[in-house]
Write an enzyme that holds these catalytic residues in place. Structure first.
Site, short mmCIF file in Angstrom:
data_model
loop_
_atom_site.label_atom_id
_atom_site.label_comp_id
_atom_site.label_asym_id
_atom_site.label_seq_id
_atom_site.Cartn_x
_atom_site.Cartn_y
_atom_site.Cartn_z
N ASN A 1 46.98 38.99 32.36
CA ASN A 1 47.29 38.58 33.72
C ASN A 1 47.01 37.09 33.88
O ASN A 1 46.02 36.58 33.36
CB ASN A 1 46.44 39.38 34.72
CG ASN A 1 46.87 40.82 34.80
OD1 ASN A 1 48.07 41.11 34.84
ND2 ASN A 1 45.92 41.73 34.82
N HIS B 1 41.92 36.72 28.88
CA HIS B 1 41.64 37.99 28.21
C HIS B 1 42.94 38.74 28.02
O HIS B 1 43.80 38.75 28.90
CB HIS B 1 40.64 38.84 29.00
CG HIS B 1 40.95 38.97 30.45
ND1 HIS B 1 40.73 37.96 31.35
CD2 HIS B 1 41.45 40.00 31.17
CE1 HIS B 1 41.07 38.35 32.56
NE2 HIS B 1 41.53 39.59 32.49
N ILE C 1 35.12 47.74 31.48
CA ILE C 1 34.12 48.50 32.24
C ILE C 1 34.78 49.56 33.13
O ILE C 1 34.14 50.53 33.52
CB ILE C 1 33.26 47.51 33.08
CG1 ILE C 1 31.92 48.12 33.41
CG2 ILE C 1 33.98 47.08 34.35
CD1 ILE C 1 30.91 47.11 33.95
P1 5GP Z 1 42.22 41.06 35.11
O1 5GP Z 1 42.66 41.69 36.38
O2 5GP Z 1 41.51 39.75 35.35
O3 5GP Z 1 43.32 40.96 34.11
O4 5GP Z 1 41.21 42.08 34.44
C1 5GP Z 1 39.83 41.94 34.48
C2 5GP Z 1 39.27 43.17 33.80
O5 5GP Z 1 37.91 42.95 33.53
C3 5GP Z 1 39.36 44.45 34.64
O6 5GP Z 1 40.10 45.43 33.92
C4 5GP Z 1 37.90 44.84 34.86
O7 5GP Z 1 37.68 46.24 34.84
C5 5GP Z 1 37.20 44.14 33.71
N1 5GP Z 1 35.82 43.77 33.98
C6 5GP Z 1 35.35 43.12 35.09
N2 5GP Z 1 34.03 42.91 34.99
C7 5GP Z 1 33.66 43.42 33.78
C8 5GP Z 1 32.40 43.48 33.10
O8 5GP Z 1 31.36 43.04 33.58
N3 5GP Z 1 32.40 44.06 31.87
C9 5GP Z 1 33.54 44.57 31.30
N4 5GP Z 1 33.42 45.12 30.09
N5 5GP Z 1 34.74 44.52 31.91
C10 5GP Z 1 34.79 43.95 33.14
#
Ligand code: 5GP
Length: 124
Positions: free
Chosen positions: A91, A104, A34
């Site tokens: 991460n 993820h 997003i």
């Molecule tokens: P992390 O920091 O946990 O590795 O990354 C989480 C990722 O999820 C971030 O890059 C953030 O932009 C993405 N993200 C968070 N909420 C949403 C959402 O509701 N939809 C999508 N498509 N991505 C999300």
């Protein structure tokens, strides 16, 4: 850490909130981030309740681990990132700034991505 069924990616998997899907099979779902950090920024998540890589590789069944990693490779190929290249990143935990507690893998591509870590953050 126990898996939290209310996390945002669990909701996406259940179809409770939308995503811009790029790939899906029985083991994995891939969708656009997003808040993209590169021209291509896609997230690949396993279809199962796993918080992180540590949790997944310890507790997921072999077919899911295999299917998930194959899906990551498939997504990168289908997005035509193999040439000129791409980066994958996952991460885990506080030091890595993990925001969403569902495993993820980020796939970044579409430009020259530069050094792996920001240099002034490398020393710890
Ligand atoms: P992390 O920091 O946990 O590795 O990354 C989480 C990722 O999820 C971030 O890059 C953030 O932009 C993405 N993200 C968070 N909420 C949403 C959402 O509701 N939809 C999508 N498509 N991505 C999300």
């Amino acid at each position: 850490m126990a898996y939290d069924d209310g996390n945002i990616f669990a909701k996406i998997l259940r179809g409770e909130i939308p995503c811009r899907k790029v790939y899906e099979d029985e083991h994995a779902l891939a969708f656009h981030d997003i808040n993209p950090q590169a021209p291509v920024h896609v997230l690949v998540i396993p279809k199962g309740p796993y918080v992180s890589m540590a949790d997944f590789t310890e507790n997921a069944p072999d077919d899911l681990v295999l299917g998930f990693f194959r899906a990551v490779g498939t997504v990168a190929r289908e997005l035509e990132l193999v040439e000129p290249g791409y980066r994958i990143l996952a991460n885990h935990g506080v030091h890595s700034h993990q925001e969403v507690p569902h495993l993820h893998i980020h796939i970044f591509g579409g430009k020259q991505l530069g050094p792996m870590l920001v240099k002034d953050r490398a020393k710890g």
